[in-house]
Design an enzyme around this catalytic site. Structure first.
Site, PDB file in Angstrom:
ATOM      1  N   LYS A 275     -17.107  -0.301  -6.684  1.00  0.00           N
ATOM      2  CA  LYS A 275     -17.165  -0.398  -5.216  1.00  0.00           C
ATOM      3  C   LYS A 275     -16.479   0.823  -4.593  1.00  0.00           C
ATOM      4  CE  LYS A 275     -17.138  -5.438  -4.660  1.00  0.00           C
ATOM      5  NZ  LYS A 275     -18.434  -5.552  -3.982  1.00  0.00           N
ATOM      6  N   ARG A 349     -22.966 -14.129  -9.613  1.00  0.00           N
ATOM      7  CA  ARG A 349     -24.062 -14.948 -10.143  1.00  0.00           C
ATOM      8  C   ARG A 349     -24.021 -15.022 -11.665  1.00  0.00           C
ATOM      9  NH1 ARG A 349     -28.192 -11.022  -7.078  1.00  0.00           N
ATOM     10  NH2 ARG A 349     -26.330 -10.801  -5.798  1.00  0.00           N
TER      11      ARG A 349
HETATM   12  N1  BES Z   1     -17.903 -10.302  -4.115  1.00  0.00           N
HETATM   13  C1  BES Z   1     -19.027  -9.534  -3.726  1.00  0.00           C
HETATM   14  C2  BES Z   1     -19.615  -9.976  -2.382  1.00  0.00           C
HETATM   15  C3  BES Z   1     -18.852  -9.555  -1.165  1.00  0.00           C
HETATM   16  C4  BES Z   1     -18.920  -8.264  -0.697  1.00  0.00           C
HETATM   17  C5  BES Z   1     -18.138 -10.474  -0.452  1.00  0.00           C
HETATM   18  C6  BES Z   1     -18.249  -7.903   0.449  1.00  0.00           C
HETATM   19  C7  BES Z   1     -17.465 -10.121   0.705  1.00  0.00           C
HETATM   20  C8  BES Z   1     -17.515  -8.832   1.158  1.00  0.00           C
HETATM   21  C9  BES Z   1     -20.120  -9.647  -4.777  1.00  0.00           C
HETATM   22  O1  BES Z   1     -19.668  -9.732  -6.076  1.00  0.00           O
HETATM   23  C10 BES Z   1     -20.914  -8.398  -4.671  1.00  0.00           C
HETATM   24  O2  BES Z   1     -20.382  -7.356  -4.970  1.00  0.00           O
HETATM   25  N2  BES Z   1     -22.158  -8.514  -4.241  1.00  0.00           N
HETATM   26  C11 BES Z   1     -22.980  -7.386  -4.055  1.00  0.00           C
HETATM   27  C12 BES Z   1     -24.356  -7.729  -4.570  1.00  0.00           C
HETATM   28  C13 BES Z   1     -25.271  -6.544  -4.686  1.00  0.00           C
HETATM   29  C14 BES Z   1     -24.778  -5.624  -5.771  1.00  0.00           C
HETATM   30  C15 BES Z   1     -26.656  -7.042  -5.003  1.00  0.00           C
HETATM   31  C16 BES Z   1     -23.025  -7.059  -2.559  1.00  0.00           C
HETATM   32  O3  BES Z   1     -23.053  -7.981  -1.741  1.00  0.00           O
HETATM   33  O4  BES Z   1     -22.979  -5.876  -2.235  1.00  0.00           O
HETATM   34 MN    MN Z   2     -19.322  -7.837  -6.906  1.00  0.00          MN
END
Ligand code: BES
Ligand code: MN
Ligand code: ZN
Length: 493
Positions: A275, A349
Site C-alpha cells: 500500500k 477475502r
Molecule cells: N483492508 C483493505 C480495505 C480497506 C482499504 C479498508 C482502505 C479501509 C480503507 C483491503 O484488504 C484491501 O486492501 N482491499 C483492496 C482490494 C483491491 C486490491 C481489489 C482495496 O480496497 O483497495
Molecule cells: Mn488489503
C-alpha cells in the site's frame, strides 16, 4: 457509569442535576414546563433573554434554581418541538453528557426521553441515550503515559420515565455500549500490541469471563491439517503466527447457531502489492470486523440472550516478506477451489473464504461476515452506511431492519451473478480481484463462491468502523446493528 430509572417528579428529585429539553422558538418540554411553573417562570425568563436558541446540542447550565431540590439544572436544545430527528437527539445527548461529566455532578436525572424523536419509543430513546453517553465519554488512553483521571466525573445517570420497558432498555443499552467500547479498544490498539496472538488471548479472556462462552484457538499447524491454504498463504508473509479463534456462546440449548465471522487482519500493509505509505497506520483497523464480533459476543453474554452464536475470527497480518504471496501465485482453499492471487492486497477475502468454509461445521442457521473489506465501499456509501450483500433477501431485509431499529444503518448493494465473470482466471478456479469496477460487489462475489451451502450476508464496514483525521478512532460499529439483529431474531421466535 451506572444507570437507573425513576418515576419521581423532576422538581423533587434528589439528584445533582436535572436535565430538561428546550425547543426552538422558546418552546418547553413537559418537564421544562413543570419546572418553569415551580420556579415562577424562571426558565422562560432565561430563554426570553435569548441565551438559548435551542439548536440541537446547545446547552445551558443553571445553578440553584428556586423551587428545585436539585442544585443544578441543565437545559438542552433539541431542535424544533415534535420534529427532533435521531441525529439531533444524538447531538443533544452527546453535548449534555460532556457538560454533566465536567460540571462536578456525581449523578444526574435526564428528562430527555419524554420528547418526541421521529417515531421512536421511550425504550429506544433510553437505550440510545446510554449508548451515546458511553460513546461521548469513551477515551482511549491505554498506550499514553501520564493520564489524568477526570476531576469529578459523572457516576450515575437516571432516566425520568413511567414506561415499564425503561429498565430493560437501559440495561440493553449498557451492554451494547460496553460491547462497543471493547470493540473500540481492541481496534484502537496498535498493530504491534494487537497481534493475532493478542486477539486470541482476548478471546480466551472472554471465555473465562462468561460461563456461557467457550473459546478455542486453532494454530497454523491445525489450520494446515484442515487444508486452509488460502488463509495460511496470507500469514506466510508475516512473522506473527495466524490464529483461528472460535468463541461459542450457548444461550439456547441445541438450536442452530448464528455464526459471525469477523475479519481479523491486525495490520494490512498490502503484502507485496504494498500500500502507499500515506495513511497506512489506519490499516491497524483492518481487524475491526473481528472487534465487532468480540463486542457482540460480550454484549449478548452480558444480557444472557436466549440464542446460540458462534464468533469465528481468522486473524493474521498481511506483510511483504521473502515468503509472502506474490502476484500470480495460486493457492488452494479449504473448499478445494484454487485461487489466483493477482493482488496480494486483496487478502481479506483470502482469509475469510477459509473461515467461511470452516463455519459449515457448526451447522449454522445464518452466517454473517463482518469485514473492512474494500476501499470501494467508502466511495459508494461514504462513512454513513455499512455495505450489505447477501445470498438471501429475507436475511438482507432483516439486517436492513436491524440497522434502522438500532440507527446503525446499512445499505444493500447487488450480488448478482452478472458480476461473477469479473473474477474469471486463466490459471485457477477464481481470481482474487475483479478489476476496478464495482470493487465491493466483486469482493462479495468472491466470498459468495464459498457460501453456497448456507444462508449468508456480508457486511463491508470499511467506511463505518473508524473515523479518520482529527477525530481518528474506532466507532464500535456495527455492534449495535448485530446485537439488534439477534434481539429481533429472538423476538420473532
Ligand atoms: N483492508 C483493505 C480495505 C480497506 C482499504 C479498508 C482502505 C479501509 C480503507 C483491503 O484488504 C484491501 O486492501 N482491499 C483492496 C482490494 C483491491 C486490491 C481489489 C482495496 O480496497 O483497495
Ligand atoms: Mn488489503
Ligand atoms: Zn485488508
Amino acid at each position: 457509569m451506572q444507570y437507573f430509572v425513576t418515576a419521581n417528579a423532576p422538581s423533587t428529585q434528589e439528584t445533582d442535576c436535572i436535565v430538561i429539553a428546550i425547543f426552538e422558538q422558546g418552546e418547553l418540554s413537559p418537564s421544562a414546563e413543570l419546572i418553569n411553573e415551580q420556579s415562577n417562570g424562571y426558565i422562560k425568563k432565561v430563554i426570553d433573554r435569548g441565551d438559548m436558541t435551542a439548536k440541537a446540542g446547545q446547552t445551558l447550565l443553571l445553578q440553584d434554581v428556586a423551587g428545585l431540590t436539585s442544585a443544578r439544572l441543565l437545559l438542552v436544545g433539541c431542535g424544533k418541538q415534535d420534529k427532533t430527528t435521531e441525529n439531533e437527539f444524538n447531538s443533544a445527548i452527546t453535548a449534555a453528557t460532556k457538560v454533566l461529566n465536567d460540571c462536578g455532578a456525581d449523578d444526574a436525572t435526564s428528562c430527555l426521553a419524554e420528547i418526541k424523536v421521529a417515531d421512536r419509543s421511550t425504550a429506544w430513546k433510553i437505550r440510545q441515550t446510554v449508548i451515546i453517553a458511553e460513546s461521548a465519554l469513551y477515551k482511549y488512553d491505554q498506550t499514553k503515559s501520564n493520564v489524568k483521571p477526570a476531576q469529578n466525573p459523572l457516576n450515575k445517570l437516571g432516566f425520568f420515565s413511567q414506561d415499564s420497558s425503561s429498565d430493560l432498555a437501559a440495561q440493553t443499552g449498557h451492554a451494547i455500549a460496553e460491547g462497543m467500547n471493547l470493540a473500540r479498544e481492541l481496534s484502537n490498539l496498535p498493530g504491534n500490541i494487537c497481534t493475532p496472538t493478542y486477539l486470541a488471548e482476548q478471546a480466551v479472556d472472554l471465555g473465562e469471563r462468561f460461563a456461557t462462552v467457550t473459546t478455542t484457538i486453532l494454530e497454523e499447524a491445525e489450520m494446515d491439517a484442515l487444508g486452509m491454504g488460502s488463509l495460511l498463504s496470507v500469514s506466510r508473509g508475516s512473522r506473527e503466527p495466524a490464529k483461528l479463534i472460535t468463541m461459542n456462546y450457548q444461550g439456547a440449548g441445541d438450536e442452530r447457531p448464528v455464526v459471525l465471522v469477523g475479519k481479523g487482519l491486525t495490520f494490512d500493509a498490502g503484502g507485496i502489492s504494498l500500500k502507499p505509505s500515506q495513511g497506512m497506520d489506519e490499516m491497524k483497523y483492518d481487524m475491526c470486523g473481528s472487534a465487532s464480533v468480540f463486542g457482540t459476543i460480550a454484549a449478548i453474554a452480558e444480557l444472557n440472550l436466549p440464542i446460540n452464536v458462534v464468533g469465528i475470527v481468522p486473524s493474521s497480518e498481511n506483510m511483504p516478506d521473502g515468503d509472502a504471496n506474490k502476484p500470480g501465485d495460486i493457492v488452494t482453499s479449504m473448499a478445494g477451489k484454487t485461487i489466483e492471487i493477482l493482488n496480494t492486497d486483496a487478502e481479506g477475502r483470502l482469509i475469510l473464504c477459509d473461515a467461511l468454509t470452516y463455519s459449515e461445521r457448526f451447522n449454522p442457521a445464518i452466517v454473517i461476515d463482518i469485514a473492512t473489506l474494500t476501499g470501494a465501499v467508502i466511495v459508494a456509501l461514504g462513512r454513513q452506511a455499512t455495505g450489505l450483500m447477501a445470498n438471501d433477501q429475507d436475511l438482507a431485509d432483516d439486517l436492513l431492519q436491524a440497522g434502522n431499529d438500532s440507527y446503525d444503518r446499512t445499505w444493500q448493494l447487488p450480488l448478482w451473478d452478472d458480476y461473477q465473470p469479473q473474477l474469471d482466471s486463466n490459471f485457477a478456479d477464481i481470481a482474487n480481484i475483479g478489476g476496478k469496477e464495482a470493487g465491493s460487489v466483486t469482493a462479495a462475489c468472491f466470498l459468495a463462491r464459498f457460501t453456497e451451502k448456507f444462508t449468508w450476508a456480508h457486511l463491508d464496514i470499511a467506511g463505518t468502523a473508524w473515523n479518520s483525521g482529527k477525530a481518528k478512532g474506532a466507532t464500535g460499529r456495527p455492534v449495535p446493528l448485530l446485537v439488534q439483529y439477534l434481539l429481533n431474531r429472538i423476538a420473532a421466535k
